[in-house]
Enzyme design. Sequence first.
Site, PDB file in Angstrom:
ATOM      1  CG  HIS A   1      -0.662  13.883 -25.919  1.00 48.99           C
ATOM      2  ND1 HIS A   1      -1.734  13.112 -26.321  1.00 48.99           N
ATOM      3  CD2 HIS A   1      -0.040  13.195 -24.952  1.00 48.99           C
ATOM      4  CE1 HIS A   1      -1.742  11.995 -25.609  1.00 48.99           C
ATOM      5  NE2 HIS A   1      -0.714  12.022 -24.773  1.00 48.99           N
TER       6      HIS A   1
ATOM      7  CD  GLU B   1      -2.262  18.811 -14.336  1.00 47.47           C
ATOM      8  OE1 GLU B   1      -1.291  18.080 -14.095  1.00 47.47           O
ATOM      9  OE2 GLU B   1      -2.790  18.883 -15.441  1.00 47.47           O
TER      10      GLU B   1
ATOM     11  CG  HIS C   1       3.281  18.723 -22.566  1.00 43.39           C
ATOM     12  ND1 HIS C   1       4.183  19.754 -22.442  1.00 43.39           N
ATOM     13  CD2 HIS C   1       3.920  17.626 -22.100  1.00 43.39           C
ATOM     14  CE1 HIS C   1       5.296  19.298 -21.900  1.00 43.39           C
ATOM     15  NE2 HIS C   1       5.176  18.005 -21.683  1.00 43.39           N
TER      16      HIS C   1
ATOM     17  CG  ASN D   1       0.117  19.728 -18.763  1.00 45.96           C
ATOM     18  OD1 ASN D   1       0.996  18.912 -18.572  1.00 45.96           O
ATOM     19  ND2 ASN D   1      -0.989  19.786 -18.044  1.00 45.96           N
TER      20      ASN D   1
ATOM     21  CE  LYS E   1       7.232  18.303 -12.527  1.00 44.57           C
ATOM     22  NZ  LYS E   1       7.256  17.152 -13.416  1.00 44.57           N
TER      23      LYS E   1
ATOM     24  NE  ARG F   1       2.216  18.275 -11.463  1.00 41.92           N
ATOM     25  CZ  ARG F   1       2.780  17.294 -10.784  1.00 41.92           C
ATOM     26  NH1 ARG F   1       2.476  17.105  -9.507  1.00 41.92           N
ATOM     27  NH2 ARG F   1       3.661  16.504 -11.346  1.00 41.92           N
TER      28      ARG F   1
ATOM     29  CG  HIS G   1       7.370  13.693 -24.126  1.00 46.22           C
ATOM     30  ND1 HIS G   1       6.000  13.836 -24.186  1.00 46.22           N
ATOM     31  CD2 HIS G   1       7.794  14.539 -23.162  1.00 46.22           C
ATOM     32  CE1 HIS G   1       5.614  14.726 -23.279  1.00 46.22           C
ATOM     33  NE2 HIS G   1       6.684  15.166 -22.647  1.00 46.22           N
TER      34      HIS G   1
ATOM     35  CD  GLU H   1       9.166  18.333 -21.122  1.00 45.32           C
ATOM     36  OE1 GLU H   1       8.547  19.298 -20.659  1.00 45.32           O
ATOM     37  OE2 GLU H   1       8.607  17.308 -21.568  1.00 45.32           O
TER      38      GLU H   1
ATOM     39  NE  ARG I   1      -4.107  -1.965   1.817  1.00 45.05           N
ATOM     40  CZ  ARG I   1      -4.028  -3.111   2.487  1.00 45.05           C
ATOM     41  NH1 ARG I   1      -3.081  -3.301   3.382  1.00 45.05           N
ATOM     42  NH2 ARG I   1      -4.895  -4.073   2.254  1.00 45.05           N
TER      43      ARG I   1
ATOM     44  CE  LYS J   1       0.598  15.421 -13.355  1.00 37.92           C
ATOM     45  NZ  LYS J   1       0.258  16.073 -14.638  1.00 37.92           N
TER      46      LYS J   1
HETATM   47  N1  NAD Z   1       6.132  11.689 -14.422  1.00 40.08           N
HETATM   48  C1  NAD Z   1       6.223  12.833 -15.071  1.00 40.08           C
HETATM   49  O1  NAD Z   1       5.955  13.903 -14.544  1.00 40.08           O
HETATM   50  C2  NAD Z   1       6.695  12.810 -16.498  1.00 40.08           C
HETATM   51  C3  NAD Z   1       7.047  14.003 -17.126  1.00 40.08           C
HETATM   52  C4  NAD Z   1       7.544  13.950 -18.415  1.00 40.08           C
HETATM   53  C5  NAD Z   1       7.683  12.725 -19.064  1.00 40.08           C
HETATM   54  N2  NAD Z   1       7.319  11.568 -18.418  1.00 40.08           N
HETATM   55  C6  NAD Z   1       7.485  10.269 -19.062  1.00 40.08           C
HETATM   56  O2  NAD Z   1       8.870  10.054 -19.255  1.00 40.08           O
HETATM   57  C7  NAD Z   1       9.045   9.155 -20.342  1.00 40.08           C
HETATM   58  C8  NAD Z   1      10.154   9.664 -21.227  1.00 40.08           C
HETATM   59  O3  NAD Z   1      11.325   9.766 -20.448  1.00 40.08           O
HETATM   60  P1  NAD Z   1      12.774   9.701 -21.114  1.00 40.08           P
HETATM   61  O4  NAD Z   1      12.839  10.636 -22.259  1.00 40.08           O
HETATM   62  O5  NAD Z   1      13.738   9.825 -20.010  1.00 40.08           O
HETATM   63  O6  NAD Z   1      12.752   8.253 -21.793  1.00 40.08           O
HETATM   64  P2  NAD Z   1      13.443   6.855 -21.422  1.00 40.08           P
HETATM   65  O7  NAD Z   1      13.353   6.559 -20.000  1.00 40.08           O
HETATM   66  O8  NAD Z   1      12.876   5.880 -22.385  1.00 40.08           O
HETATM   67  O9  NAD Z   1      14.961   7.114 -21.816  1.00 40.08           O
HETATM   68  C9  NAD Z   1      15.314   7.375 -23.161  1.00 40.08           C
HETATM   69  C10 NAD Z   1      16.394   6.400 -23.643  1.00 40.08           C
HETATM   70  O10 NAD Z   1      17.632   6.749 -23.038  1.00 40.08           O
HETATM   71  C11 NAD Z   1      18.235   5.610 -22.432  1.00 40.08           C
HETATM   72  N3  NAD Z   1      19.040   6.135 -21.343  1.00 40.08           N
HETATM   73  C12 NAD Z   1      18.611   6.617 -20.156  1.00 40.08           C
HETATM   74  N4  NAD Z   1      19.628   7.150 -19.487  1.00 40.08           N
HETATM   75  C13 NAD Z   1      20.735   6.956 -20.218  1.00 40.08           C
HETATM   76  C14 NAD Z   1      22.105   7.306 -20.041  1.00 40.08           C
HETATM   77  N5  NAD Z   1      22.522   8.009 -18.987  1.00 40.08           N
HETATM   78  N6  NAD Z   1      22.983   6.933 -21.001  1.00 40.08           N
HETATM   79  C15 NAD Z   1      22.544   6.280 -22.121  1.00 40.08           C
HETATM   80  N7  NAD Z   1      21.275   5.955 -22.340  1.00 40.08           N
HETATM   81  C16 NAD Z   1      20.376   6.291 -21.403  1.00 40.08           C
HETATM   82  C17 NAD Z   1      17.106   4.716 -22.078  1.00 40.08           C
HETATM   83  O11 NAD Z   1      17.528   3.386 -22.004  1.00 40.08           O
HETATM   84  C18 NAD Z   1      16.139   4.952 -23.244  1.00 40.08           C
HETATM   85  O12 NAD Z   1      16.506   4.119 -24.317  1.00 40.08           O
HETATM   86  C19 NAD Z   1       7.709   9.040 -21.037  1.00 40.08           C
HETATM   87  O13 NAD Z   1       7.126   7.800 -20.725  1.00 40.08           O
HETATM   88  C20 NAD Z   1       6.889  10.163 -20.427  1.00 40.08           C
HETATM   89  O14 NAD Z   1       5.513   9.864 -20.377  1.00 40.08           O
HETATM   90  C21 NAD Z   1       6.841  11.600 -17.151  1.00 40.08           C
HETATM   91 ZN    ZN Z   2       6.765  16.654 -21.128  1.00 42.49          ZN
END
Ligand code: NAD
Ligand code: ZN
Length: 373
Positions: A258, A242, A254, A251, A232, A247, A272, A190, A126, A148
């Site tokens: 999106h 939000e 976005h 976006n 942030k 918050r 993204h 971002e 939990r 999030k």
């Molecule tokens: N929770 C939130 O507030 C929030 C905000 C924005 C985005 N997101 C989410 O985040 C995700 C995208 O995140 P991302 O862009 O980090 O993608 P990701 O986690 O897929 O990483 C991108 C690529 O980089 C590689 N990688 C990571 N760190 C590395 C490093 N130091 N050296 C070499 N390779 C590395 C990973 O293996 C992957 O192939 C999406 O799913 C999105 O929905 C969440």
């Molecule tokens: Zn984003």
Amino acid sequence: MAVNPATTIRVDIAGAPYDVRIGAGLIDRLGAEVRGVMRKDQVAVVTDAQVAGHWRARVDAALAAAGMTARWLVLPAGEATKSWAHLAQVCDFLIACEIERRDAVIALGGGVIGDLTGFAASMVKRGCGFVQVPTTLLAQVDSSVGGKTAINTPAGKNLVGAFHQPVLVLADPATLDTLPLRDIRAGYAEVVKYGLIDDVDFFDWCEAHGPALIAGDPAARTTAIARSVAAKARIVAADERETTGVRALLNLGHTFGHALEAETGFSDRLLHGEGVALGMALAARFSQAQGLMPGQDATRIVAHLRAVGLPASLRDLGLACDGRRLADHMLHDKKMDAGTLPFLLLRGIGQTFLARDVSLDAVAAFLDAELAG
Ligand SMILES: NC(=O)c1ccc[n+]([C@@H]2O[C@H](COP(=O)([O-])OP(=O)(O)OC[C@H]3O[C@@H](n4cnc5c(N)ncnc54)[C@H](O)[C@@H]3O)[C@@H](O)[C@H]2O)c1
Ligand SMILES: [Zn+2]
């Protein structure tokens, strides 16, 4: 060994405040850094295969230096890992590790690993703790902070999730040295977003230092992460769930972005952050077209995105669809509220606001004009 000083930013969430520590070399002090939030010497670490290939040995050594050992769960890299099946796998792993509510799992990786591990942590026993160790620029400036968490379902992205704050975030800019340039650029979108939301001084800073940051300048990276996290943290502390609209400012870009991600099938065609860059450029040009924002501000935004190699116009994408089809993707946005689409528009750089009465027809007509170029 020389130890770089770390910057600490407090995320002041009522009932669940935590620190974000930012500094080159933090990864090599991981054991000492997490000691205070760990009760046991054996810790659970979730990561993906690409990150493990680069950083697992360093993390094992850093934990060993503090008398700790890791049990690893290494998942496939990529967005497809944010799935029901992998969520179950992380939950089962944490249970096998005998994690308790006051323990914390380490999420080592980008937004995919952070979102997935955080969601599992919100449910196991939990709710147990989790430490974010973000290794992409996107995760360091955005997804690791704010609580999030989510997975994707066949119906769409991030449709199932929870608010669950980490107990600690450790962002080491040096981990970005192994990140592909395309991901650096995508994460940088971002960063620019925070300047556009409410900090024109930071946008000025981006114009001056963005190209160096992309090229690998460590000081520029550290500064950008710290300023982004501070922004942030402030926004999230003001509106954790939000509900007040504050918050929602995060976006910016976005809604357009999106729709473009949906149209390109959430594939490698458009990351993204690339969608966000394009979306911010479109939000700026739409705001200009609506007479809300001076043309020179929109021009500056587009020019900066281009200067760092990000896409800033629909022609960069070569889409074969019309504006109506893109606008229709927005109807499925989970931020739809009783039939109207809240839209983030700009009155100028650093002056983003939430418009609640944007007509989807006007958006479709604007996109047609943009597509015609
Ligand atoms: N929770 C939130 O507030 C929030 C905000 C924005 C985005 N997101 C989410 O985040 C995700 C995208 O995140 P991302 O862009 O980090 O993608 P990701 O986690 O897929 O990483 C991108 C690529 O980089 C590689 N990688 C990571 N760190 C590395 C490093 N130091 N050296 C070499 N390779 C590395 C990973 O293996 C992957 O192939 C999406 O799913 C999105 O929905 C969440
Ligand atoms: Zn984003």
